[in-house]
Design an enzyme around this catalytic site. Structure first.
Site, short mmCIF file in Angstrom:
data_model
loop_
_atom_site.label_atom_id
_atom_site.label_comp_id
_atom_site.label_asym_id
_atom_site.label_seq_id
_atom_site.Cartn_x
_atom_site.Cartn_y
_atom_site.Cartn_z
N ASN A 104 21.08 -54.31 6.33
CA ASN A 104 20.52 -54.82 4.54
C ASN A 104 20.91 -53.79 3.87
O ASN A 104 21.25 -54.21 2.64
CB ASN A 104 19.17 -54.54 4.81
CG ASN A 104 18.09 -54.86 4.09
OD1 ASN A 104 18.24 -56.39 3.55
ND2 ASN A 104 17.38 -53.74 3.93
N ASP A 105 21.47 -52.29 3.57
CA ASP A 105 21.65 -51.99 2.69
C ASP A 105 22.45 -51.16 3.18
O ASP A 105 22.13 -50.22 4.62
CB ASP A 105 21.19 -51.45 1.71
CG ASP A 105 19.70 -50.66 2.50
OD1 ASP A 105 20.24 -49.72 3.47
OD2 ASP A 105 19.12 -50.30 1.67
N LYS A 133 16.57 -50.12 12.94
CA LYS A 133 17.31 -49.13 13.90
C LYS A 133 17.95 -49.80 15.09
O LYS A 133 19.01 -50.03 15.42
CB LYS A 133 16.80 -48.06 13.72
CG LYS A 133 17.21 -47.12 15.31
CD LYS A 133 15.92 -46.22 15.54
CE LYS A 133 16.27 -45.06 15.89
NZ LYS A 133 17.10 -45.30 17.56
N ARG A 140 26.48 -34.76 -10.52
CA ARG A 140 28.00 -35.34 -10.65
C ARG A 140 27.66 -37.14 -10.90
O ARG A 140 27.83 -38.03 -10.14
CB ARG A 140 28.99 -35.00 -9.44
CG ARG A 140 29.12 -33.39 -9.64
CD ARG A 140 30.14 -33.18 -8.48
NE ARG A 140 31.52 -34.08 -8.90
CZ ARG A 140 32.30 -34.35 -7.51
NH1 ARG A 140 32.30 -33.56 -6.41
NH2 ARG A 140 33.44 -35.11 -7.58
N ASP A 183 10.41 -52.83 9.11
CA ASP A 183 12.75 -53.16 8.83
C ASP A 183 12.74 -52.13 8.63
O ASP A 183 13.95 -52.04 9.50
CB ASP A 183 11.59 -53.08 7.42
CG ASP A 183 11.61 -54.29 6.71
OD1 ASP A 183 11.41 -55.30 7.27
OD2 ASP A 183 11.10 -54.47 5.35
N GLY A 184 12.09 -50.81 9.33
CA GLY A 184 12.58 -49.88 9.41
C GLY A 184 13.47 -49.65 11.10
O GLY A 184 14.57 -49.17 11.47
#
Length: 171
Positions: free
Chosen positions: A151-152, A82, A162, A77-78
């Site tokens: 994908n995200d 890319k 914070r 997937d990576g």
């Protein structure tokens, strides 16, 4: 179901050089592409690794997908994500071949590469995927974080302790 599509004459070939260290899968797909009479483009980063053993066109990342008919991406997937950023920008269809274990984004497995022949016969269907345009606004300032997230997208605060308020818009 087969659709009659444009026959691929120029193909981008990208592999995950960690998962395909000996270039076994790269060679197999390279030969399949060449046997079908298509031109093979690869990232210029491969120049030292490939030398002159292959009849390929080395391209800078900004030119790699320009006017290519399709891209074949070998990896997980990576690697697919890319490659997708460049392919999306040039409206180049991408076929993912999973070299890993799960490969949610890959269309075929490493043992199903005979399916790639369909690209050169014009017997394939393109599935459209939604992409995200991610930008961060801070008062008067707005900056794009990612033009085409497939994908995200991950946003994290500079200070992890914070709480962050997010407004998410669609369309």
């Amino acid at each position: 179901m087969d659709c009659i599509s444009k026959k691929v004459k120029t193909a981008v070939l990208v592999t995950n050089t960690v998962k395909d260290r000996e270039l076994e899968h790269f060679k197999k797909i390279y030969e399949l592409i060449k046997d079908n009479g298509a031109v093979v483009r690869v990232p210029i980063l491969y120049k030292e690794m490939l030398g002159e053993r292959f009849d390929v066109t080395f391209c800078e990342e900004s030119q790699l997908y320009r006017e290519a008919d399709a891209a074949v991406v070998l990896g997980g997937d990576g690697t697919i994500l890319k490659a997708a950023s460049g392919a999306i920008a040039e409206d180049c269809p991408l076929l993912g071949v999973n070299l890993g274990r799960i490969g949610y984004m890959a269309e075929i497995g490493k043992d199903e590469t005979e399916q790639i022949k369909r690209l050169f016969e014009g017997r394939y269907k393109i599935s459209e995927r939604m992409t995200l345009h991610v930008s961060v606004e801070d008062g008067e300032m707005c900056r794009t974080v990612c033009e085409n997230a497939l994908n995200d997208a991950v946003l994290r605060p500079a200070s992890m302790g914070r709480v962050q308020a997010l407004n998410v818009y669609s369309d």
